[in-house]
Structure formats: structure tokens, C-alpha cells
Design a protein around this motif. Structure first.
Motif, PDB file in Angstrom:
ATOM      1  N   ASP A  23      34.918  32.341  42.026  1.00  0.00           N
ATOM      2  CA  ASP A  23      33.519  31.772  41.805  1.00  0.00           C
ATOM      3  C   ASP A  23      33.116  31.432  40.499  1.00  0.00           C
ATOM      4  N   ILE A  24      33.486  32.356  39.448  1.00  0.00           N
ATOM      5  CA  ILE A  24      32.986  32.248  38.304  1.00  0.00           C
ATOM      6  C   ILE A  24      33.818  31.233  37.640  1.00  0.00           C
ATOM      7  N   SER A  49      34.908  38.230  33.697  1.00  0.00           N
ATOM      8  CA  SER A  49      36.131  38.011  34.346  1.00  0.00           C
ATOM      9  C   SER A  49      37.316  37.807  33.096  1.00  0.00           C
ATOM     10  N   VAL A  50      38.329  38.199  33.219  1.00  0.00           N
ATOM     11  CA  VAL A  50      39.502  38.161  32.617  1.00  0.00           C
ATOM     12  C   VAL A  50      40.013  36.549  32.740  1.00  0.00           C
ATOM     13  N   ASP A  53      43.662  48.838  35.494  1.00  0.00           N
ATOM     14  CA  ASP A  53      45.027  48.965  35.750  1.00  0.00           C
ATOM     15  C   ASP A  53      45.706  50.248  35.379  1.00  0.00           C
ATOM     16  N   VAL A  94      35.552  47.886  38.635  1.00  0.00           N
ATOM     17  CA  VAL A  94      35.722  46.587  38.496  1.00  0.00           C
ATOM     18  C   VAL A  94      36.148  45.886  39.698  1.00  0.00           C
TER      19      VAL A  94
END
Ligand code: UD1
Length: 417
Positions: free
Chosen positions: A124-125, A161-162, A303, A325
């Protein structure tokens, strides 16, 4: 299908070379779509995800040469703006082509990535940001159909968001006017992408902070760039060194990319030395429990959460791990418990009670980082053999992990089942 077999309990000792970062290489490859001339990347890792992005860009009509760690992408010949489901579903990062396709052609049709093992991962972003830049967005038959001449705008992220930061940076590079992106991600891979785009002629400032400003330009040209080292791979080898009570040095790493993580390793009892691009971990002392909360950069990377958990399974005391996250990112827990770990789960928190020893067991990899966690648990297990199935997950993000771990003393092999 391949399996990895590990007979654990041997301290790892020696040096390992860290490869180029997967999460930097993938958006850099996508960004090459914006250039009307060839771009060259150095230090590209040989990974399945890189091959998937290669296939995707080739399907658009780009000409790609990949030899050794050197890749040339000539996107001047691009003749398609459609990213098909069969490639996008294999790798969520395929969605990174949306911004650059839109920036270059004013239109794009990209399959929605769909769910994945570590949560629903919406987009969505990405879409709201592109709409703010003037694109019209529709969802048709599982595809995002985006169209429109992009104009500079202000957009504030609900969450840093990356991928959305990368998609919007790439799209806004070719928008008319100035774009200001607020509350963006600050990961080192974002900074690497900004350097790459700027060397192609873009005008991006503020990457690495929470406000990025992009002055749109009419065209972008070719360039040459070296991919930053993979901080997650570096972290994985350091944790493996610690979990086996060994002495491991990673070469070609960047300690500035792992600030919170290295602090946590020290808290857990590591002796750490950083000299330029070398990071050494020596874990001869007892391992101690530490609490860990994953956060966007510069916080503890999500990660590395699964790998850290494997190490904390054999540390003295109780560690609380909180995943903030992603939802549903404790896929490794059930398998670690089968190896003798004592872990309780409560939503996005895990309580890890250190045990004296893990024991080898047949386990199944469920996603990329969870599989790295199982490898570490197998190396740390003081008795028995661990056999890990579905290792294709690990090949998405680690190049020949078994060979590199064997070179520092692990008893590990890949077998074809
Ligand atoms: C990237 C990394 C991945 C890493 C993650 C977080 C790549 C190829 N992958 O993934 O390895 O784990 O950053 O560091 O670089 N979200 C939304 N809406 C959106 C986008 C994201 O709600 O439009 C949520 C996600 O569901 C997730 C959180 O934001 O809960 C973080 O996701 P994001 O930073 O976008 O991760 P990726 O870019 O997919």
C-alpha cells in the motif's frame, strides 16, 4: 532436491569474505531500467534472487551480461513494461521494477507479489506514494496497472518501508519538479541506491536520513558502481562464529552498517575487533542472554533475528526477542524446538531460555533467514546430525554457504536427496 547435512559441535575458526549485498544489488538492477545507456555493477552476488531479477529485466528487453561478480545491464533496448506473475511471485523484490518502469515509460503493469512466509507484506505504501506523484493506479487481474506523467510532490510514509522508499526514489528521479519523502527508511541499501542514481545523473539528497529530497531530471545515463557488502551475510557468519564458540573474521564488511547488532553481540559476551573492513568475533567466554527488538535501521535488523535466536538458544539465561518489523517471522521456532531449544512464543515476542546443548535433527527450511538460523543451530548442536531440507530458500540469499562454512572448519555438506 538438495539437503544440507551438518555434524555440529566444532568451533568455527578462520576468515570469510563477505559478498555484495543482495538487498542492494536487486534495487540497483531495477534502477538500471531508468538509464538509456548501459550500467555496470561490480561485486554482484551470484544468488538465485539476482538470477530472477536478471530474467525479469531480460523479459523487458534489457541486454544483460553477468560474468564473475560483474554485471552489465543495457536497458536502452527495453520494449516491455509488463512484469509477469510467474517471475514476481518468486521474489517480492521484483516489485521494485514498478517505480523505474513508471519513471521511464509513464506506464507499468506489474503483478502483485502476493503473500509470503513472513507475513502478508502489503504494498500500500508503494502505491499511495506513486499516486501522490500523480500516477493513476488500478488493480486488474492481480496486476498493478500504473500510468501517468509523474510530478514532484510531498509524501509521508506511515512506516519506513525499505522497498517503498526505493521504488519512490527511483520513480521521482524522473518526475517533473521536486519530491520530498518524509519518514523514509534509512538502511545502507537506500544510501547505495541514491549513490547509484546520482551517478546516473539523478539529484537525490538526504538518503540515510528520514527525509529524502529528489529533484527530477529529464534523463539518466549509464554509470559504473560497486555494490556495498552484505551486512546480513556478515552478521550471519559472525553469529555462526559465536554460536560455535569459535573465532571468525569477516572480510569486506562494513561495521557502520551493523551498529545495534554488533552492540548486542558484545552484550552476549563476544570479544569484537573492527579494523577497517574486517570484523572479528571471538567467543571463548560463556554466551549470555540478551534482549533483542527488531527495528528499521539503525535498529537491530529483522533479517538477523532468526540467526540471533539460534545463538541465544545456547546462551546462559533468558532472552526476550521482539519482532516489530514483520508479523509471523518466527518460522524457525518450531524447528529449533525439535533440536532441543526452549522457546515460548507470544504473538510477536519469543522467550528464549538457554539450554546446555542442542542436538541435531531433520529440519525444514521455511524462508531465507529462518534457514540460515537452522544452519547455525546445526553447527552449534553438540551431538547428532542435522539435515536441512528445502535449502533452495538459503540459496536465494547466501552464495554456496556450505563451502564457505566448511572453509572455516564446519563439518557440512550438500547432498542431492
Ligand atoms: C526489505 C528487505 C528485507 C527486509 C526488509 C526490512 C529487500 C529486497 N528486502 O524488504 O530483506 O527484511 O526490507 O528490513 O531489500 N509494509 C507495508 N506496506 C507497504 C510496504 C511495507 O505495510 O507498502 C510493511 C511490511 O508488511 C513490513 C514492514 O512494512 O511489515 C517492512 O517492510 P519493508 O521495509 O517494505 O520490507 P521490504 O522492502 O519488502
Amino acid at each position: 532436491m538438495d539437503k544440507i547435512l551438518i555434524r555440529g559441535g566444532r568451533p568455527l575458526r578462520g576468515t570469510v569474505q563477505v559478498r555484495g549485498a543482495k538487498n542492494a544489488a536487486l534495487p540497483l538492477m531495477a534502477a538500471s531500467i531508468l538509464a538509456e545507456e548501459a550500467c555496470t555493477l561490480h561485486n554482484v552476488p551470484c544468488l538465485h534472487d539476482v538470477f530472477t531479477m536478471d530474467k525479469l529485466l531480460s523479459a523487458f528487453g534489457a541486454k544483460i551480461e553477468f560474468t564473475g561478480r560483474y554485471m552489465t545491464i543495457d536497458a536502452s533496448t527495453l520494449d516491455s513494461h509488463v512484469a509477469h506473475y510467474d517471475l514476481v511471485r518468486k521474489m517480492r523484490a521484483s516489485f521494485f521494477v514498478l517505480g523505474p518502469l513508471l519513471g521511464r515509460f509513464g506506464k507499468a503493469r506489474v503483478s502483485l507479489p502476493g503473500g509470503c512466509a513472513i507475513g502478508t507484506r502489503p504494498v500500500d505504501i508503494h502505491l499511495k506514494g506513486l499516486e501522490a506523484l500523480g500516477a493513476s493506479i488500478a488493480i486488474e487481474d492481480g496486476y498493478v496497472v500504473a500510468e501517468g506523467a509523474l510530478k514532484g510532490a510531498e509524501f509521508s510514509f506511515d512506516f519506513p518501508s525499505v522497498g517503498a522508499t526505493e521504488n519512490l526514489m527511483m520513480a521521482a528521479s524522473r518526475a517533473k519538479g521536486v519530491t520530498r519523502l518524509f519518514n523514509v527508511a534509512r538502511e545502507p541499501e537506500i544510501v547505495d541506491l541514491a549513490h547509484f542514481l546520482n551517478s546516473m545523473g539523478a539529484q537525490i539528497s538526504g538518503a540515510g536520513t528520514d527525509l529524502i529530497t529528489i529533484v527530477g531530471v529529464d534523463s539518466l545515463g549509464g554509470t559504473e558502481h560497486t555494490v556495498i557488502p552484505d551486512r546480513i551475510e556478515a552478521g550471519t557468519f559472525l553469529i555462526a562464529g559465536m554460536a560455535t564458540r569459535g573465532d571468525v573474521t569477516v572480510l569486506n564488511a562494513n561495521a557502520d552498517h551493523l551498529p545495534t547488532f554488533l552492540g548486542k553481540l558484545r552484550d552476549a559476551g563476544a570479544e569484537l575487533e573492527v579494523h577497517g573492513t574486517r570484523i572479528r568475533v571471538n567467543a571463548s567466554a560463556a554466551l549470555k542472554a540478551v534482549d533483542v527488538t527488531t527495528l528499521p535501521f539503525p535498529g537491530f535488523p529483522t533479517d538477523l533475528q532468526a540467526q540471533m535466536m539460534s545463538m541465544l538458544c545456547v546462551a546462559d539465561g533468558v532472552s526476550i526477542m521482539r519482532e516489530s518489523v514483520f508479523e509471523n517471522r518466527f518460522m524457525q521456532v518450531a524447528e529449533l524446538i525439535r533440536m532441543g531449544a526452549d522457546i515460548g512464543l507470544d504473538g510477536n515476542s519469543a522467550v528464549v531460555r538457554g539450554v546446555k546443548a542442542l542436538s541435531g535433527a531433520p529440519v525444514m527450511a521455511s524462508d531465507l533467514r529462518a534457514s540460515a538460523a537452522l544452519v547455525i543451530a546445526g553447527l552449534a548442536a553438540s551431538k547428532g546430525e542435522t539435515s536441512i531440507s528445502r535449502v533452495y530458500h538459503i540459496d536465494r540469499g547466501y552464495e554456496r554457504i556450505e563451502e564457505r562454512l566448511a572453509s572455516i572448519g564446519a563439518d557440512i555438506e550438500r547432498v542431492n536427496d
